[in-house]
Design a protein around this motif. Sequence first.
Motif, PDB file in Angstrom:
ATOM      1  N   GLY A  38      10.412  -6.849 -82.372  1.00 29.25           N
ATOM      2  CA  GLY A  38      11.257  -6.292 -83.424  1.00 29.25           C
ATOM      3  C   GLY A  38      11.384  -4.784 -83.405  1.00 29.25           C
TER       4      GLY A  38
ATOM      5  N   ASN B 130      11.345  -7.705 -88.046  1.00 29.99           N
ATOM      6  CA  ASN B 130      11.818  -9.102 -88.013  1.00 29.99           C
ATOM      7  C   ASN B 130      11.514  -9.860 -89.300  1.00 29.99           C
ATOM      8  OD1 ASN B 130      12.946  -8.832 -85.533  1.00 29.99           O
ATOM      9  ND2 ASN B 130      11.219  -9.702 -84.414  1.00 29.99           N
TER      10      ASN B 130
ATOM     11  N   LYS C 187      17.420  -6.825 -88.736  1.00 31.27           N
ATOM     12  CA  LYS C 187      16.357  -7.787 -89.078  1.00 31.27           C
ATOM     13  C   LYS C 187      15.150  -7.106 -89.704  1.00 31.27           C
ATOM     14  CE  LYS C 187      17.341 -11.142 -85.424  1.00 31.27           C
ATOM     15  NZ  LYS C 187      17.971 -10.356 -84.345  1.00 31.27           N
ATOM     16  N   CYS C 188      15.018  -5.786 -89.462  1.00 34.85           N
ATOM     17  CA  CYS C 188      13.867  -5.032 -89.999  1.00 34.85           C
ATOM     18  C   CYS C 188      14.282  -4.374 -91.310  1.00 34.85           C
ATOM     19  CB  CYS C 188      13.444  -3.921 -89.050  1.00 34.85           C
ATOM     20  SG  CYS C 188      12.805  -4.484 -87.483  1.00 34.85           S
TER      21      CYS C 188
END
Length: 254
Positions: free
Chosen positions: A17, A143, A193-194
Motif C-alpha cells: 500500500g 490499504n 485506498k490509503c
Amino acid sequence: MIMNNSQVKFLDSPTEGYLLVENFLSTQECQILLDKISEYRKQFSVPKIHRYTKPIPLSYSVIDGLVVQSHFPQLQSLYQKVNTFINQYTNYPLFTLDSIQAGCNVNITEKGGSYRWHYDRNAVTALLFLNEVEGGEIEFYPNYRITLQSGKFSQIQSWIDQIQQYPLIRSWFGQKVVVEPKPGLLLVMCGDKCLHSVRQVTGSSDRINIVMTYDIPHASYAVEKPLNSYLYTSETVSASDPNYSSSHDPLKKF
Ligand SMILES: O=C(O)CCC(=O)C(=O)O
Ligand SMILES: [Fe+2]
C-alpha cells in the motif's frame, strides 16, 4: 538512496500500500527547488484554500499543475522520473494524469495549516518532501478503504468512508503510519485506498512538498470539475464533499 521497506515488491498489492524512500533527492537538490518556489511566490500570488472540514480543516496554498507546466520545467521532468521509479514497484504500469491541473502540484502549508482526511481520486500518489517542519506529519492507513467496485465516487462509498474515518474504527481496523517531512523523502502510496491527512503545521516555516499523481492510462473521474475547484481555487463551493457525486450513485440504478 535508502529504501526503508526494501521488501516491497508490489506497492499495489494488498499487503503493502505504500513505499517510503529516503534521499530520493539530495538536500541540495531540494534547496534548488525551494529557491525556485520562493522566487515564484515573490512574483505571483498563490491561491490559499480554506475549507472547514472536521476534524481537520483543509487549509493550505497550492501551485497547481497548470502553473507547474508553465513555470517549473524541472518539476515536469521530476514527475516523469518518479513515474519511471514507481513503475518498478507496481503490478501494472501507471501513467501521469490526463488532467494537467491535478497531475503535479506544489503544496504549501503555512503555520496553522493542515490537510483534511481524504482518499485521492487517482490510484497512486507520490509526495516528495522538500523541507523539515514542526508539525505537519502525514498520518495514513495503508490499504484501509473498503471500496465499492460499483462506484468509488458514489454516495454509498461516502458513507462507508465516513464510518471508517471515526478514530475508534481507525484504531481498531487500521494500521497507523505517521511520517515526518524531511528533505528528499519520497512517500508513494495507493492514494485511493490509503486514508490520509496532514496534521497542523506548528512551526513558523512553511511545509513545502511536491504532489505527483498517477493512474491507469486515461483514467477519468466522475468528480473532476468540482474537486478541482475545491482543491485548487479559492472559489466558494457547494457544502457537500466534492470527492463524491450523487449522479454516480449505484443506488440510483434501482
Ligand atoms: O501535502 C501532503 O502531504 C498531502 C497532500 C495530499 O494528500 C493531496 O494533495 O492529495
Ligand atoms: Fe491526498
